[in-house]
Structures are given as C-alpha cells and as structure tokens.
Design a protein around this motif. Structure first.
Motif, short mmCIF file in Angstrom:
data_model
loop_
_atom_site.label_atom_id
_atom_site.label_comp_id
_atom_site.label_asym_id
_atom_site.label_seq_id
_atom_site.Cartn_x
_atom_site.Cartn_y
_atom_site.Cartn_z
N VAL A 153 38.64 3.80 56.34
CA VAL A 153 39.09 3.68 54.95
C VAL A 153 40.51 4.22 54.80
O VAL A 153 41.38 3.57 54.20
N GLU A 154 40.76 5.40 55.37
CA GLU A 154 42.07 6.03 55.23
C GLU A 154 43.17 5.27 55.96
O GLU A 154 44.35 5.40 55.62
N SER A 155 42.78 4.48 56.98
CA SER A 155 43.76 3.72 57.76
C SER A 155 43.92 2.30 57.24
O SER A 155 44.62 1.48 57.84
N ASP A 156 43.24 1.98 56.11
CA ASP A 156 43.36 0.68 55.44
C ASP A 156 42.82 -0.48 56.27
O ASP A 156 43.30 -1.61 56.14
N PHE A 157 41.84 -0.22 57.12
CA PHE A 157 41.13 -1.32 57.77
C PHE A 157 40.05 -1.82 56.80
O PHE A 157 39.61 -1.08 55.91
N HIS A 158 39.60 -3.04 57.00
CA HIS A 158 38.63 -3.63 56.08
C HIS A 158 37.21 -3.56 56.58
O HIS A 158 36.26 -3.68 55.80
N VAL A 159 37.03 -3.37 57.88
CA VAL A 159 35.68 -3.37 58.44
C VAL A 159 35.64 -2.47 59.68
O VAL A 159 36.61 -2.37 60.43
N LEU A 160 34.50 -1.81 59.84
CA LEU A 160 34.25 -0.98 61.02
C LEU A 160 33.15 -1.67 61.82
O LEU A 160 32.10 -2.02 61.26
N THR A 161 33.37 -1.90 63.10
CA THR A 161 32.43 -2.67 63.91
C THR A 161 32.07 -1.93 65.19
O THR A 161 32.75 -0.99 65.62
N LEU A 162 30.99 -2.39 65.81
CA LEU A 162 30.57 -1.88 67.10
C LEU A 162 29.63 -2.89 67.74
O LEU A 162 29.11 -3.79 67.08
N HIS A 163 29.43 -2.76 69.03
CA HIS A 163 28.42 -3.55 69.75
C HIS A 163 27.39 -2.60 70.35
O HIS A 163 27.75 -1.53 70.84
N VAL A 164 26.15 -2.99 70.30
CA VAL A 164 25.08 -2.17 70.85
C VAL A 164 24.06 -3.09 71.52
O VAL A 164 23.79 -4.20 71.01
N ALA A 165 23.54 -2.66 72.65
CA ALA A 165 22.52 -3.45 73.33
C ALA A 165 21.27 -3.52 72.45
O ALA A 165 20.86 -2.51 71.86
N HIS A 166 20.67 -4.69 72.36
CA HIS A 166 19.50 -4.90 71.51
C HIS A 166 18.38 -3.93 71.86
O HIS A 166 17.65 -3.46 70.97
N GLN A 167 18.24 -3.60 73.14
CA GLN A 167 17.14 -2.74 73.56
C GLN A 167 17.36 -1.27 73.17
O GLN A 167 16.43 -0.47 73.23
N ASN A 168 18.54 -0.93 72.75
CA ASN A 168 18.83 0.44 72.33
C ASN A 168 18.50 0.60 70.84
O ASN A 168 19.37 0.80 70.00
N GLN A 169 17.21 0.53 70.54
CA GLN A 169 16.79 0.52 69.15
C GLN A 169 16.99 1.87 68.46
O GLN A 169 17.14 1.93 67.23
N GLY A 170 17.03 2.96 69.21
CA GLY A 170 17.29 4.25 68.61
C GLY A 170 18.67 4.29 67.98
O GLY A 170 18.85 4.77 66.85
N ALA A 171 19.67 3.75 68.70
CA ALA A 171 21.03 3.69 68.16
C ALA A 171 21.10 2.73 66.98
O ALA A 171 21.76 3.02 65.98
N VAL A 172 20.41 1.60 67.08
CA VAL A 172 20.41 0.62 65.99
C VAL A 172 19.87 1.25 64.70
O VAL A 172 20.43 1.05 63.61
N ARG A 173 18.81 2.02 64.82
CA ARG A 173 18.24 2.67 63.63
C ARG A 173 19.22 3.66 63.02
O ARG A 173 19.34 3.75 61.78
N LEU A 174 19.92 4.42 63.86
CA LEU A 174 20.91 5.36 63.33
C LEU A 174 22.02 4.63 62.59
O LEU A 174 22.41 5.01 61.48
N TYR A 175 22.51 3.53 63.18
CA TYR A 175 23.58 2.77 62.54
C TYR A 175 23.09 2.19 61.21
O TYR A 175 23.83 2.20 60.22
N ASN A 176 21.86 1.72 61.18
CA ASN A 176 21.32 1.17 59.94
C ASN A 176 21.26 2.23 58.84
O ASN A 176 21.57 1.95 57.68
N LYS A 177 20.88 3.45 59.20
CA LYS A 177 20.77 4.52 58.21
C LYS A 177 22.13 4.84 57.59
O LYS A 177 22.19 5.31 56.45
N LEU A 178 23.20 4.58 58.34
CA LEU A 178 24.53 4.88 57.86
C LEU A 178 25.23 3.65 57.29
O LEU A 178 26.45 3.64 57.11
N GLY A 179 24.47 2.61 57.00
CA GLY A 179 25.02 1.46 56.30
C GLY A 179 25.54 0.34 57.16
O GLY A 179 26.12 -0.63 56.63
N PHE A 180 25.36 0.42 58.47
CA PHE A 180 25.76 -0.69 59.35
C PHE A 180 24.70 -1.78 59.29
O PHE A 180 23.50 -1.49 59.17
#
Length: 209
Positions: A153-180
């Motif tokens: 936000v402070e750097s004036d980008f419009h989107v924050l992105t990442l790639h995660v392996a589908h099988q890493n569901q623990g990380a996916v859940r964390l990202y979902n909780k934070l609005g990803f």
C-alpha cells in the motif's frame, strides 16, 4: 514494524549466510529434489549462486531477528521501469562445478530458474517467506504478511501476489485468513518434474478501497 520480541528489519549483506541456512532448512525437500548434496553443501552452493543486493531497485528483503539472530525472512519483488539497467550477478561456473559437480550445479540453476516469476506492472510479489522451524506458530509469518500488505500500500502497488503449491494447505489457510484469494490454479510440468509439486496456486490480495 515489529513482532514482539522479534524485529523486522531490512536485510543486510551480513545476513546472507543466516538467510541461506534458513532457506535450506525451510525448503529442504525442494533443494534435495534438485541435488544429491548434504544440507551444508546445499547452503554453500546457494550462498555462491544466490547473491542479494540490499540496494536493489527491483526487490527488497526483510529479516525477522531475535537477539540479532535471523529467525525469518521475507522477499518482495516488483517490475522495474524498462529504462532501468538490468541487475545482474555474474556467476563463475568453473569453481562451482569443481566443488559440487556439473550435474548438481546445472540442475540446481535450472530448478531455481523454474521458480522465477516476473511480476507485472503495479504488482508486488512475495518471492519467498520462511520461518526457522523452532520459531514457527509464533505469529511471525502472519506479521510478515501484514508487513508485506502495508509495504504494498505504501509503495503504491495495486496488488500483492504469491504462488503456493496446492498441497501446502497449511500455508493456503493462513493466506486466506489474511484476505488472500486463489486467483487461479495451474499445472506446471517443470515444477512437477523438479519438485514433485504439480499444481501451483496464484493468490492475490488487494485493498478494500
């Protein structure tokens, strides 16, 4: 921004060895799928190939420290204007091949290349996020992600992105909780062959404004 008692600070050159050691610990399975080397040898190879510039204009790395020890690392990258000169870190292959073997060096370089991603305009990309095993489940990963959101936000980008392996569901859940949100899932043949992880998800976060 700090995670009490952990401080998030900008990466410095003196952090290089500790960061490489942390990355090898955190992504051990990926590295071991590439090369037939011991963990310490993988760390030495990574240190010589993956040289970070603290003054880069296309990426920024941050570390979480406890009592001056690196316990986490976050790397963000973005697309630089076409007018900027490309940043290069020339690698002398001969000594690497002599020390680690031709097959290991070239497979390692190829595998690392397959993990590369070039962000689009106005995109801030989480290149990697890793926490020392002894410090996981203590909120550092969550704070790193909120730090990345604030940086975007402070750097004036419009989107924050990442790639995660589908099988890493623990990380996916964390990202979902934070609005990803999962934007799309793709099968990647080369990542399947190199890392035994065939399906990768692109996740995005945008402000609600």
């Amino acid at each position: 921004m700090s995670v009490n008692p952990f401080d998030i600070v900008a990466y410095q050159k003196q952090d290089h060895e500790a960061v490489c050691r942390l990355l090898v610990e955190s992504f051990k399975a990926k590295f071991q799928s590439l090369v037939s080397l011991e963990d310490q040898e993988i760390q030495q190879l990574l240190m010589k190939i993956w040289v970070q510039n603290p003054n880069s204009t296309s990426m920024k790395q941050f570390v979480a420290k406890e009592n001056d020890e690196v316990v986490g690392v976050l790397s963000l990258k973005w697309k630089v204007p076409s007018s900027s000169l490309p940043e290069t870190n020339p690698i002398s292959l001969a000594p690497l091949i002599k020390q680690f073997g031709c097959f290991n060096v070239f497979k390692f370089l190829t595998g690392m290349h397959e993990l590369e991603y070039i962000p689009g305009p106005d995109e801030c990309y989480i290149d990697h996020l890793a926490i020392r095993s002894s410090h996981r489940n203590q909120g550092i990963g969550r704070h790193f992600l909120t730090f990345a959101q604030q940086f975007m936000v402070e750097s004036d980008f419009h989107v924050l992105t990442l790639h995660v392996a589908h099988q890493n569901q623990g990380a996916v859940r964390l990202y979902n909780k934070l609005g990803f949100h999962v934007e799309r899932s793709n099968y990647n043949l080369m990542r399947h062959l190199f890392f035994k992880e065939p399906v990768w998800q692109r996740m995005t976060w945008r402000t609600t404004k």
